[in-house]
Design a protein around this motif. Structure first.
Motif, short mmCIF file in Angstrom:
data_model
loop_
_atom_site.label_atom_id
_atom_site.label_comp_id
_atom_site.label_asym_id
_atom_site.label_seq_id
_atom_site.Cartn_x
_atom_site.Cartn_y
_atom_site.Cartn_z
N SER A 173 -6.36 1.45 -7.04
CA SER A 173 -5.97 2.95 -6.86
C SER A 173 -7.08 3.85 -6.76
O SER A 173 -8.25 3.41 -7.36
CB SER A 173 -4.95 3.41 -7.75
N TRP A 231 -8.56 10.14 -2.74
CA TRP A 231 -9.08 10.28 -1.19
C TRP A 231 -10.52 10.85 -1.29
O TRP A 231 -11.43 10.74 -0.75
CB TRP A 231 -8.22 10.95 -0.19
N HIS A 265 -4.91 9.85 6.37
CA HIS A 265 -4.61 10.17 4.88
C HIS A 265 -6.14 10.61 4.35
O HIS A 265 -6.30 11.67 3.43
CB HIS A 265 -4.08 9.19 4.00
N ALA A 297 0.83 -1.25 0.21
CA ALA A 297 0.04 0.06 0.02
C ALA A 297 0.91 1.39 0.06
O ALA A 297 1.71 1.33 0.77
CB ALA A 297 -0.83 -0.12 1.13
N ARG A 298 0.62 2.07 -0.95
CA ARG A 298 1.20 3.55 -1.05
C ARG A 298 0.07 4.52 -0.83
O ARG A 298 -0.69 4.60 -1.54
CB ARG A 298 2.01 3.69 -2.37
N LEU A 299 0.24 5.25 0.33
CA LEU A 299 -0.90 6.52 0.58
C LEU A 299 -0.24 7.64 0.36
O LEU A 299 1.09 8.00 0.97
CB LEU A 299 -1.17 6.16 2.15
N TYR A 315 -4.38 6.72 -3.02
CA TYR A 315 -3.71 5.39 -2.65
C TYR A 315 -3.50 4.56 -3.85
O TYR A 315 -4.18 4.74 -4.87
CB TYR A 315 -4.72 4.85 -1.57
N VAL A 332 -4.46 5.21 7.26
CA VAL A 332 -5.54 5.49 6.34
C VAL A 332 -6.46 6.58 6.73
O VAL A 332 -6.75 7.29 5.98
CB VAL A 332 -6.36 4.02 6.12
#
Length: 152
Positions: free
Chosen positions: A91, A94, A142, A72-74, A79, A139
Motif C-alpha cells: 500500500s 499517491w 489516480h 487492487a483498491r485505488l 492504493y 492507475v
C-alpha cells in the motif's frame, strides 16, 4: 474518473485455481473422516463432522471472496494491493509514488509503481478481472489526481 475508490477484482481463472485448492482440501478432509470410520469402526454418524466442517469451509471461502475478492483498491489518497505474493509495498499514498511503468516479470505483464523511498509495488495484471489497458488508465488517472494534476 470520479473521486471514489476503484476496486479491481480477482480474475476468474485465478479464483478457480484457488477454489480448486479449497476443494482438494475438502476432499482430503472427507477421506480422512471416512478412513477413520472404517479403521476405528466408528458409527457412520461420525461422517457428519467432516461434512459439517466442509460446509463451514465452503461458506467461509465464499464469504472471504465476496468481501476480500479484490486485488487492487485505488482511492483518491492511495492504493492497496492484496492476494499478490512478491508485491513489495502492498500500500502507499499517491503522493509517495514517483512514477508508474508497465513491464514484464517472468513473462507476465505487470504494472510497477516506484515510490520515492526506493520501494516498489508490482501488480501482475493477469490477476485482475479488468482489461489491462483499462487498469493502466485507472492507475494513471489516480496517480495524476493524487499529484494534484487534472485532465483537460
Amino acid at each position: 474518473m470520479t473521486d471514489t475508490a476503484t476496486v479491481h477484482r480477482l480474475a476468474p481463472a485465478v479464483a478457480a485455481r484457488l477454489l480448486g485448492v479449497v476443494l482438494c482440501t475438502v476432499a482430503v478432509l472427507i477421506l480422512l473422516g471416512t478412513l477413520a470410520i472404517a479403521v476405528l469402526d466408528l458409527h457412520t454418524l461420525f461422517l457428519l463432522v467432516p461434512v459439517t466442517l466442509t460446509i463451514a469451509l465452503l461458506v467461509a471461502t465464499w464469504w472471504a471472496w465476496r468481501q476480500k475478492g479484490w486485488v487492487a483498491r485505488l482511492t483518491p489518497e492511495g492504493y492497496r494491493i492484496q492476494w499478490v505474493r512478491g508485491v513489495g509495498a502492498a500500500s502507499g499514498r499517491w503522493k509517495d509514488v514517483e512514477d508508474a511503468v508497465t513491464t514484464t516479470v517472468a513473462g507476465s505483464p505487470v504494472v510497477v509503481l516506484r515510490l520515492r523511498d526506493g520501494r516498489t509495488t508490482t501488480i501482475p495484471v493477469e490477476m485482475l478481472a479488468t482489461d489491462r489497458e483499462a487498469f493502466v488508465r485507472d492507475v494513471q488517472d489516480h496517480l495524476q489526481r493524487g499529484h494534484g494534476l487534472r485532465k483537460w
